[in-house]
Design an enzyme around this catalytic site. Structure first.
Site, PDB file in Angstrom:
ATOM      1  N   GLU A 209       1.574  -7.038   8.808  1.00 32.18           N
ATOM      2  CA  GLU A 209       1.734  -6.420   7.468  1.00 32.18           C
ATOM      3  C   GLU A 209       1.027  -5.076   7.392  1.00 32.18           C
ATOM      4  O   GLU A 209       0.431  -4.708   6.377  1.00 32.18           O
ATOM      5  CB  GLU A 209       1.314  -7.390   6.371  1.00 32.18           C
ATOM      6  CG  GLU A 209       2.298  -8.549   6.330  1.00 32.18           C
ATOM      7  CD  GLU A 209       2.196  -9.438   5.133  1.00 32.18           C
ATOM      8  OE1 GLU A 209       1.944  -8.916   4.035  1.00 32.18           O
ATOM      9  OE2 GLU A 209       2.403 -10.653   5.295  1.00 32.18           O
ATOM     10  N   GLY A 210       1.129  -4.342   8.500  1.00 29.99           N
ATOM     11  CA  GLY A 210       0.496  -3.028   8.616  1.00 29.99           C
ATOM     12  C   GLY A 210      -0.787  -3.160   9.399  1.00 29.99           C
ATOM     13  O   GLY A 210      -1.713  -3.865   8.966  1.00 29.99           O
ATOM     14  N   THR A 211      -0.856  -2.502  10.554  1.00 31.06           N
ATOM     15  CA  THR A 211      -2.089  -2.557  11.348  1.00 31.06           C
ATOM     16  C   THR A 211      -3.243  -2.002  10.505  1.00 31.06           C
ATOM     17  O   THR A 211      -3.023  -1.303   9.510  1.00 31.06           O
ATOM     18  CB  THR A 211      -1.971  -1.670  12.603  1.00 31.06           C
ATOM     19  OG1 THR A 211      -1.777  -0.312  12.165  1.00 31.06           O
ATOM     20  CG2 THR A 211      -0.800  -2.087  13.489  1.00 31.06           C
TER      21      THR A 211
HETATM   22  N1  COS Z   1       4.891   2.465  -3.432  1.00 29.09           N
HETATM   23  C1  COS Z   1       5.992   3.136  -3.829  1.00 29.09           C
HETATM   24  N2  COS Z   1       6.493   4.179  -3.142  1.00 29.09           N
HETATM   25  C2  COS Z   1       5.859   4.548  -2.012  1.00 29.09           C
HETATM   26  C3  COS Z   1       4.711   3.884  -1.551  1.00 29.09           C
HETATM   27  C4  COS Z   1       4.221   2.803  -2.311  1.00 29.09           C
HETATM   28  N3  COS Z   1       3.130   2.115  -1.960  1.00 29.09           N
HETATM   29  N4  COS Z   1       4.296   4.469  -0.408  1.00 29.09           N
HETATM   30  C5  COS Z   1       5.146   5.476  -0.156  1.00 29.09           C
HETATM   31  N5  COS Z   1       6.105   5.507  -1.128  1.00 29.09           N
HETATM   32  C6  COS Z   1       7.199   6.477  -1.244  1.00 29.09           C
HETATM   33  C7  COS Z   1       6.644   7.896  -1.370  1.00 29.09           C
HETATM   34  O1  COS Z   1       6.423   8.196  -2.722  1.00 29.09           O
HETATM   35  C8  COS Z   1       7.729   8.732  -0.744  1.00 29.09           C
HETATM   36  O2  COS Z   1       8.771   8.934  -1.689  1.00 29.09           O
HETATM   37  P1  COS Z   1       9.638  10.315  -1.668  1.00 29.09           P
HETATM   38  O3  COS Z   1      10.136  10.518  -0.260  1.00 29.09           O
HETATM   39  O4  COS Z   1      10.708  10.026  -2.655  1.00 29.09           O
HETATM   40  O5  COS Z   1       8.685  11.396  -2.089  1.00 29.09           O
HETATM   41  C9  COS Z   1       8.300   7.818   0.329  1.00 29.09           C
HETATM   42  O6  COS Z   1       7.944   6.475  -0.034  1.00 29.09           O
HETATM   43  C10 COS Z   1       7.788   8.123   1.698  1.00 29.09           C
HETATM   44  O7  COS Z   1       6.378   8.060   1.636  1.00 29.09           O
HETATM   45  P2  COS Z   1       5.454   8.624   2.778  1.00 29.09           P
HETATM   46  O8  COS Z   1       5.893  10.020   3.088  1.00 29.09           O
HETATM   47  O9  COS Z   1       4.047   8.369   2.400  1.00 29.09           O
HETATM   48  O10 COS Z   1       5.905   7.672   3.987  1.00 29.09           O
HETATM   49  P3  COS Z   1       5.461   7.668   5.500  1.00 29.09           P
HETATM   50  O11 COS Z   1       6.669   7.519   6.324  1.00 29.09           O
HETATM   51  O12 COS Z   1       4.524   8.784   5.798  1.00 29.09           O
HETATM   52  O13 COS Z   1       4.700   6.249   5.675  1.00 29.09           O
HETATM   53  C11 COS Z   1       3.147   4.495   5.471  1.00 29.09           C
HETATM   54  C12 COS Z   1       3.777   5.760   4.848  1.00 29.09           C
HETATM   55  C13 COS Z   1       2.436   4.764   6.777  1.00 29.09           C
HETATM   56  C14 COS Z   1       2.141   4.027   4.437  1.00 29.09           C
HETATM   57  C15 COS Z   1       4.240   3.427   5.654  1.00 29.09           C
HETATM   58  O14 COS Z   1       5.148   3.817   6.644  1.00 29.09           O
HETATM   59  C16 COS Z   1       3.704   2.055   6.007  1.00 29.09           C
HETATM   60  O15 COS Z   1       3.205   1.347   5.139  1.00 29.09           O
HETATM   61  N6  COS Z   1       3.805   1.649   7.267  1.00 29.09           N
HETATM   62  C17 COS Z   1       3.430   0.326   7.707  1.00 29.09           C
HETATM   63  C18 COS Z   1       4.544  -0.620   7.521  1.00 29.09           C
HETATM   64  C19 COS Z   1       4.103  -2.025   7.771  1.00 29.09           C
HETATM   65  O16 COS Z   1       3.220  -2.532   7.097  1.00 29.09           O
HETATM   66  N7  COS Z   1       4.732  -2.674   8.751  1.00 29.09           N
HETATM   67  C20 COS Z   1       4.364  -3.997   9.107  1.00 29.09           C
HETATM   68  C21 COS Z   1       5.535  -4.846   9.191  1.00 29.09           C
HETATM   69  S1  COS Z   1       6.108  -5.414   7.711  1.00 29.09           S
HETATM   70  S2  COS Z   1       5.442  -7.245   7.608  1.00 29.09           S
END
Ligand code: COS
Length: 385
Positions: free
Chosen positions: A370-372
């Protein structure tokens, strides 16, 4: 003098009583199964039935859908209790929460009516299919595609590291619906039923820990998904995933707190019995200092978790940051504490007759899924920018 029971962190007396029932059930029926579940790596159908009989699958759901309507804090407290005895079993509840959140937060009334009551009763299990072989921390890079057809969508692709693979009845699946726009507007979430034509599970993983929870690779070959099974708006899937994870990470933190407390309790009991240099080893400062740090850091994790969980009740805007902090802190503590528990038991800690080596292996996953924890630090740091 009579001791007054103070409801903790807003849990009602009724909820505290339910927690006591769960605690007893774990001690009597779940903990004794933990070593065997780990050894055989078989999905524990008996524990699933036990949880369904005791209404535990209802914990994440509103009463309107057959749930207990008791909120995030109660769910976390229950996951923690179960994880003290068997982390794999606690994942049954955590994944039911994770996989139903997209429907609970964004689903149409029709979708909620069709899916949530079956999940609340435990008749159905769910899975959350976001990660892919080349898109784990960076889900925006996913390749699974959904192409429009009459009355719905055709999905093609493969997911990876998906909990409940092979036992879930419904897979929340994220797929690219518009490759020409940024992923935050080009991904859509779908409720894919396990009996859909063209859907299958490829190999299951052989994991270091959490062995009672099957992890595998769902594959989609021309899977038709009707429009009614789109979760939220077309193109809003990335937001659906992020908002889900903001809440579901509480479950991982709860699991980590439970594993850490289980290891601390076991090591403390052992240290009271084990004699070295003519006295129980819990009289030796070298052991006392370890036990004191284990208990203190576990208690600190719990405080952060309960604070974050209470923020989920009110949809506090800082929830994402707090759930990331709770998950990060509690899982790092669980890893440290379980490693120290192995050390307190010495040679006995390293063999399977004692539960702490299993707890150490199980704890490791809480730093990864659920995210490292590196991703959690990114989420937290961005909230400061
Ligand atoms: N809630 C609502 N919207 C969100 C959000 C949140 N918590 N986080 C990001 N967003 C939205 C942003 O507002 C942005 O919207 P716009 O493009 O319309 O401006 C969009 O999503 C992209 O956001 P961002 O540029 O921050 O995305 P990144 O690709 O840089 O990634 C992280 C952000 C690293 C936080 C994300 O990719 C992540 O959580 N990765 C881990 C995923 C994970 O947990 N995987 C495990 C497997 S799932 S069990």
């Amino acid at each position: 003098m009579a001791v007054e029971v103070t409801p903790q962190y807003g849990l009602t007396q009724e909820q505290l009583d339910f927690l006591e029932v769960i605690r007893q059930m774990v001690v009597e029926k779940v903990t004794p199964r933990a070593a065997e579940i780990d050894e055989t790596a078989e999905f524990p159908e008996d524990i699933r039935e036990l949880f369904a009989d005791h209404d535990l699958f209802g914990l994440p759901f509103d009463e309107q859908y057959g749930g207990t309507g008791t909120g995030h804090l109660m769910l976390c407290a229950a996951i923690e209790e179960i994880a003290k005895g068997c982390a794999s079993s606690s994942l049954l509840l955590a994944v039911q929460d994770l996989s139903s959140l997209p429907v609970r937060l964004f689903g149409s009334d029709d979708l909620k009516d069709r899916i949530l009551p079956r999940m609340a009763s435990g008749e159905w299990l769910g899975a959350f299919a976001l990660s892919e072989p080349e898109a784990g921390s960076d889900p925006g890079a996913m390749r699974t595609r959904a192409v429009r057809t009459e009355g719905g969508w055709i999905l093609n692709g493969a997911k990876n590291w998906i909990s409940n693979s092979g036992v879930a009845d419904m897979y929340v699946t994220f797929a690219v619906t518009d490759p020409d726009v940024k992923y935050s507007r080009g991904i859509t979430a779908f409720a894919v039923l396990a009996d859909s034509d063209g859907f299958r599970i490829d190999a299951l993983e052989h994991k270091m820990g959490m062995k009672g929870s099957p992890t595998g690779q769902p594959v989609y070959e021309d899977v038709f998904v009707p429009d009614e099974n789109v979760i939220g708006e077309v193109g809003q899937g990335f937001r659906v995933a992020m908002q889900t994870l903001d809440r579901s990470r509480l479950g991982v933190a709860a699991q980590a707190v439970g594993i850490a407390q289980g290891a601390t309790d076991y090591a403390a009991d052992y240290a009271g019995e084990r004699i070295a240099f003519g006295e129980p080893i819990n009289r030796l400062q070298g052991i006392q200092f370890k036990l004191a740090d284990m208990e203190t850091t576990t208690a600190a994790s719990r405080e952060l978790l309960y604070r974050a969980a209470s923020m989920a009740e009110t949809d506090d805007p800082a929830l994402g940051k707090y759930s990331a902090m709770a998950k990060l802190f509690a899982s790092d503590v669980a890893m440290d504490v379980t490693t120290e528990a192995v050390q307190v038991l010495g040679g006995y800690g390293y063999v399977k007759e004692y539960p702490v080596e299993r707890m150490m292996r199980d704890a490791k996953l809480t730093q990864i899924y659920e995210g490292t924890n590196e991703i959690q630090r990114v989420v937290i740091a961005r909230s400061l920018a």
